[in-house]
Design a protein around this motif. Structure first.
Motif, short mmCIF file in Angstrom:
data_model
loop_
_atom_site.label_atom_id
_atom_site.label_comp_id
_atom_site.label_asym_id
_atom_site.label_seq_id
_atom_site.Cartn_x
_atom_site.Cartn_y
_atom_site.Cartn_z
N HIS A 43 0.84 -1.20 0.00
CA HIS A 43 0.00 0.00 0.00
C HIS A 43 0.88 1.25 0.00
O HIS A 43 0.65 2.18 -0.77
CB HIS A 43 -0.91 -0.03 1.23
N GLY A 44 1.90 1.24 0.85
CA GLY A 44 2.83 2.37 0.92
C GLY A 44 3.56 2.58 -0.39
O GLY A 44 3.75 3.71 -0.84
N ARG A 45 3.94 1.46 -1.02
CA ARG A 45 4.70 1.57 -2.27
C ARG A 45 3.80 2.12 -3.38
O ARG A 45 4.20 2.99 -4.15
CB ARG A 45 5.24 0.20 -2.65
N VAL A 46 2.57 1.61 -3.43
CA VAL A 46 1.64 2.03 -4.48
C VAL A 46 1.26 3.50 -4.33
O VAL A 46 1.19 4.25 -5.30
CB VAL A 46 0.36 1.17 -4.44
N ARG A 47 1.01 3.91 -3.10
CA ARG A 47 0.50 5.27 -2.87
C ARG A 47 1.60 6.27 -2.58
O ARG A 47 1.32 7.45 -2.33
CB ARG A 47 -0.51 5.27 -1.72
N GLY A 48 2.85 5.82 -2.51
CA GLY A 48 3.96 6.77 -2.34
C GLY A 48 4.53 6.78 -0.94
O GLY A 48 5.72 7.04 -0.76
N GLU B 277 -8.52 -7.90 9.71
CA GLU B 277 -7.76 -8.18 10.94
C GLU B 277 -6.25 -8.10 10.71
O GLU B 277 -5.52 -7.53 11.52
CB GLU B 277 -8.16 -9.54 11.50
N THR B 278 -5.81 -8.65 9.58
CA THR B 278 -4.38 -8.57 9.25
C THR B 278 -3.96 -7.11 9.08
O THR B 278 -2.93 -6.68 9.59
CB THR B 278 -4.09 -9.35 7.95
N ALA B 279 -4.77 -6.37 8.36
CA ALA B 279 -4.45 -4.96 8.12
C ALA B 279 -4.38 -4.18 9.43
O ALA B 279 -3.48 -3.36 9.63
CB ALA B 279 -5.49 -4.35 7.17
N LEU B 280 -5.32 -4.46 10.33
CA LEU B 280 -5.33 -3.74 11.61
C LEU B 280 -4.07 -4.07 12.42
O LEU B 280 -3.50 -3.21 13.08
CB LEU B 280 -6.59 -4.08 12.41
N LYS B 281 -3.65 -5.35 12.33
CA LYS B 281 -2.42 -5.75 13.03
C LYS B 281 -1.22 -4.98 12.48
O LYS B 281 -0.40 -4.45 13.24
CB LYS B 281 -2.21 -7.27 12.87
N GLU B 282 -1.14 -4.91 11.16
CA GLU B 282 -0.03 -4.18 10.53
C GLU B 282 -0.03 -2.72 10.95
O GLU B 282 1.02 -2.13 11.21
CB GLU B 282 -0.14 -4.28 9.00
N ARG B 283 -1.22 -2.15 11.02
CA ARG B 283 -1.31 -0.72 11.36
C ARG B 283 -0.95 -0.47 12.82
O ARG B 283 -0.35 0.54 13.16
CB ARG B 283 -2.72 -0.18 11.05
N ARG B 284 -1.34 -1.43 13.69
CA ARG B 284 -0.98 -1.27 15.11
C ARG B 284 0.53 -1.31 15.27
O ARG B 284 1.12 -0.51 15.98
CB ARG B 284 -1.61 -2.41 15.93
N ARG B 285 1.16 -2.28 14.55
CA ARG B 285 2.61 -2.43 14.65
C ARG B 285 3.30 -1.16 14.17
O ARG B 285 4.30 -0.73 14.73
CB ARG B 285 3.06 -3.65 13.84
N ALA B 286 2.76 -0.53 13.12
CA ALA B 286 3.37 0.69 12.58
C ALA B 286 2.90 1.95 13.30
O ALA B 286 3.29 3.05 12.94
CB ALA B 286 3.06 0.79 11.09
N ARG B 287 2.06 1.76 14.33
CA ARG B 287 1.50 2.88 15.10
C ARG B 287 0.93 3.97 14.19
O ARG B 287 1.26 5.15 14.29
CB ARG B 287 2.57 3.51 16.01
N LEU B 288 0.03 3.54 13.30
CA LEU B 288 -0.49 4.48 12.30
C LEU B 288 -1.72 5.25 12.78
O LEU B 288 -1.90 6.40 12.43
CB LEU B 288 -0.84 3.71 11.02
#
Lengths: 75, 437
Positions: free
Chosen positions: B40-45, B149-160
């Motif tokens: 997502h980060g790569r696609v959106r910059g 759920e996976t996405a939320l886990k990734e976001r928690r880890r990145a403190r987004l």
């Protein structure tokens, strides 16, 4: 008819089709073929306020509401 | 090559990240491939979206001309500004319950790009200084649950996200997707429509002012924040800014999810999807809240909600379905289904819908009507606008569109005849379709 002083509102979820509002306010409400009220005119003129208040008081499911444009104390 | 290609936009950067086979000048197909946070980060910059204040968000959404993608098409800016005075105590809800049986774009979007949706929720939650945020996913789809759920886990880890998004699964049933039903469900009550005489809803979830929008709308907000309002609007036209997701289904009931640029002609949608219009006798536009139209009329349309509205039509939550069956049978099946879905709360709905469904059922079978066609019209007038939610209106609009757009077919049915090659309707699952075959 006198000027509008607010609106009438019927909560269709609470309404059980007792039909009292339709009896009291035929000018604004028609009962459908199952006895449920259909609001034909939304605006409440001053000369029907008393009947509307009565409908509000007598509605067994508290579905019928009078919504005055301004609080009554100010007029 | 291969998967890397999915992270490149060919010409227009939209909601959907295209794959090799599905990219065209104004349409692309959405896949079920989930983009990770890194992708997502790569696609959106960048992984982190730009920070947007409330005032900036209002200006962005207004300039972009964004309207809600849940079906009603309400201008998003008005929903935002109605929350202005409640900033600091608002609850934000992303509604992906998608209870319309023919719609699949929300679940597919949540599988394909959960981060774009969650990012949109975060942007709105920050701008409104929300105290809580929820995301409601469609019932009976484990892929959506896993992806979120996976996405939320990734976001928690990145403190987004400042406000953690709480995932929920929608209760089943057609009326559970209604905004007020979702609020009821989040309050721990049954997901039935509730009556709020005053808007905006100032006593919604946890008795707080509540901002509810469709998940695609949140994704569009994220896109607008990243690419700018003008660039977003320019993907479409002034009449239909940006892009829109569609669920397009063919006469066999197979569907595709497309992202189309505003004002794309239906002829392009048809050729992109490869639907054989010679097989089509009936088109359903906008799902069960929409209308049945003749194939020729459909081919003259463009995907532009404002233009359609002037033509007396609506694309709802982006449903376009094609059928080879008799329009009377289709209308009858839809109304029968809707009659079974009444929450049983409002008289005009639980009395009126079975009455309409019964008459259309008789018409579909070529039996004599008890009320006559004109009477069915009057029945509709008695029902429309009188439910606690808009569901009963759906049945009336479908019946009206049948009588308006297929008068010859209706007249034949009154004489016990039918010209359709195929009787079995496809717009409704077979168990609800009561057609004599």
């Amino acid at each position: 008819m006198s000027r509008s002083i607010g609106k009438i509102s019927i909560n269709p979820i609470a309404c059980d089709g007792h039909g009292i509002c339709g009896e009291l306010l035929p000018e604004l409400i028609q009962l459908d073929e199952w006895g449920y009220p259909k609001v034909t005119k939304n605006d409440l003129p001053l000369d029907l306020l008393e009947h509307a208040r009565r409908a509000e008081r007598l509605c067994p499911t508290l579905a019928f509401m009078v919504l005055l444009a301004e609080p009554a104390t100010q007029r | 090559m291969g998967s890397m290609e999915m992270t490149e936009f060919s010409s227009w950067p939209g909601l959907v990240v295209p794959d090799r086979t599905s990219d065209a000048a104004s349409i692309r197909r959405m896949t079920l491939r989930t983009l990770s946070l890194e992708e997502h980060g790569r696609v959106r910059g960048a992984v982190r979206p730009p920070k947007v204040t409330y005032q900036e968000l209002v200006r962005l959404v207004e300039t972009a001309g964004l309207s809600g993608r849940g079906g009603a098409g309400f201008p998003t800016v008005r929903k935002l500004t109605s929350m202005a005075q409640y900033r600091g105590k608002v609850v934000v809800v992303a509604n992906g319950s998608e209870s319309e049986p023919l719609a699949h774009k929300d679940e597919t979007l949540m599988i394909h790009q959960p981060h774009l949706v969650l990012e949109g929720v975060a942007i709105v939650a920050d701008a409104l200084q929300a105290t809580a945020a929820f995301m409601v996913a469609k019932t009976k789809n484990q892929l959506v649950v896993d992806s979120v759920e996976t996405a939320l886990k990734e976001r928690r880890r990145a403190r987004l996200d400042r406000v953690p998004v709480q995932p929920r699964i929608a209760d089943p049933g057609y009326t559970s997707g209604v905004e007020t039903s979702v609020i009821q469900q989040l309050n721990g009550k049954g997901a039935k429509p509730a009556y709020f005489p005053v808007r905006p809803i100032t006593r919604g979830v946890a008795k707080r002012p509540t901002f509810v929008s469709n998940v695609e709308t949140f994704a569009a907000i994220a896109l607008i924040a990243r690419m700018g309002a003008e660039a977003f609007a320019r993907m479409g036209t002034s009449e239909a800014p940006g892009t829109q997701l569609l669920t397009v289904s063919d006469p066999d009931g197979h569907y595709q999810i497309l992202e189309v640029r505003g004002s794309t002609p239906f002829t392009e949608v048809v050729s992109f999807t490869g639907i054989d219009m010679l097989r089509v006798s009936t088109v359903l536009l906008g799902g069960y809240f929409g209308q049945l139209i003749a194939p020729g009329v459909a081919l003259g349309l463009r995907v532009a909600p404002a233009e359609m509205k002037r033509q007396g039509m609506s694309i709802g939550a982006g449903v376009v379905a094609f059928s080879s069956a008799c329009p009377v049978a289709e209308a009858s099946a839809i109304c029968s289904y809707l009659a079974t879905q009444s929450a049983g709360q409002c008289g005009p709905c639980f009395n009126g819908l079975p009455a309409i469904a019964k008459e259309l059922g008789r018409l579909a079978q070529g039996a004599t009507l008890q009320r006559g066609v004109a009477e069915i019209g009057r029945l509709g007038d008695q029902i429309i606008g009188r439910g606690g939610c808009a569901m009963p209106d759906g049945a009336v609009l479908i019946a009206r569109s049948l009588f308006r757009n297929f008068p010859n077919e209706v007249a034949l049915h009154e004489k016990g005849q039918c010209t359709a090659v195929k009787m079995r309707p496809v717009f409704v699952a077979p168990e609800y379709a009561k057609v004599a075959s």
